[in-house]
Motif scaffolding. Sequence first.
Motif, mmCIF file in Angstrom:
data_model
loop_
_atom_site.group_PDB
_atom_site.id
_atom_site.type_symbol
_atom_site.label_atom_id
_atom_site.label_comp_id
_atom_site.label_asym_id
_atom_site.label_seq_id
_atom_site.Cartn_x
_atom_site.Cartn_y
_atom_site.Cartn_z
ATOM 1 N N ALA A 110 0.615 -1.404 -0.609
ATOM 2 C CA ALA A 110 -0.466 -0.200 0.076
ATOM 3 C C ALA A 110 0.665 1.531 -0.160
ATOM 4 N N LYS A 111 2.144 1.199 0.869
ATOM 5 C CA LYS A 111 3.216 2.691 1.252
ATOM 6 C C LYS A 111 3.788 3.065 -0.312
ATOM 7 N N ARG A 138 4.381 6.892 10.241
ATOM 8 C CA ARG A 138 5.392 6.783 11.647
ATOM 9 C C ARG A 138 4.863 6.019 11.813
ATOM 10 N N VAL A 139 6.408 5.465 12.986
ATOM 11 C CA VAL A 139 6.355 4.581 14.124
ATOM 12 C C VAL A 139 5.935 5.519 15.315
ATOM 13 N N ASN A 140 5.456 5.088 16.302
ATOM 14 C CA ASN A 140 5.298 5.803 17.684
ATOM 15 C C ASN A 140 6.662 4.828 18.390
ATOM 16 N N ASN A 144 5.809 1.223 16.558
ATOM 17 C CA ASN A 144 4.537 0.568 15.922
ATOM 18 C C ASN A 144 3.919 1.362 15.124
ATOM 19 N N ILE A 145 2.783 1.085 14.150
ATOM 20 C CA ILE A 145 2.590 2.357 13.287
ATOM 21 C C ILE A 145 1.200 2.394 14.117
ATOM 22 N N VAL A 150 -3.492 5.628 9.660
ATOM 23 C CA VAL A 150 -2.670 4.369 8.525
ATOM 24 C C VAL A 150 -4.418 4.599 8.157
ATOM 25 N N LEU A 151 -5.423 4.353 8.997
ATOM 26 C CA LEU A 151 -6.757 3.691 8.044
ATOM 27 C C LEU A 151 -7.810 5.319 7.904
#
Length: 204
Positions: A110-111, A138-140, A144-145, A150-151
């Motif tokens: 998707a990216k 971006r990850v936290n 984790n994303i 994203v949704l």
Amino acid sequence: MQNDEIPKGYMKNAEGALMPINKVKPAHIQEDKTVRRLIDQAKAVSAQLTKFKADAMGDAQAFRAMIAEQYGATKGGAKGNMTLRSYDGEMMVQVQVSETIDFGVELQAAKELIDECIGKWSKGSNNNIKVLVNDAFRVNKERNIDTGRVLGLRRLEIDDPIWAKAMDAISDAVRVTGSRSYIRFYETDLEGGRKAIPLDLASV
């Protein structure tokens, strides 16, 4: 070493060593007794709350099953969510199911598709979209994303077949890895507003 294994006349310190009680300060002895008494009480209250939650969830689900049996329909929404109200509308019980979501390998596809879209679009809004997309992926701190961001990309109204394919890839990437049920209780306060009945120590 458990307390029942400690010889009479001794106390165990934080390093696990046995200390004669007559060598322990009276204030420390009293503090120890206070902590143990409160912990025992806290465990008892916790057990009561655990049983209450199980009983309350069981009653709510039993009512749902009764409605389904009578009318062939389920009271409530998807994923087990439902709201029950007293006849006068002044009390409410709310059941919610919260899912834990992760992403599969489709997310990388998707990216790449989104990057392809950005690369071919004109420069007008290109930079804004690029910032939005990069922020979403971006990850936290836990590496984790952020699933919500994203949704959230799927809500953008973008008429492009590659973008649509990328959104399909995001949908396919979603993995439900767990769920947790919550039950909350509300009543009407003196001003007519909805007031939660607190069942956690931080709220009372």
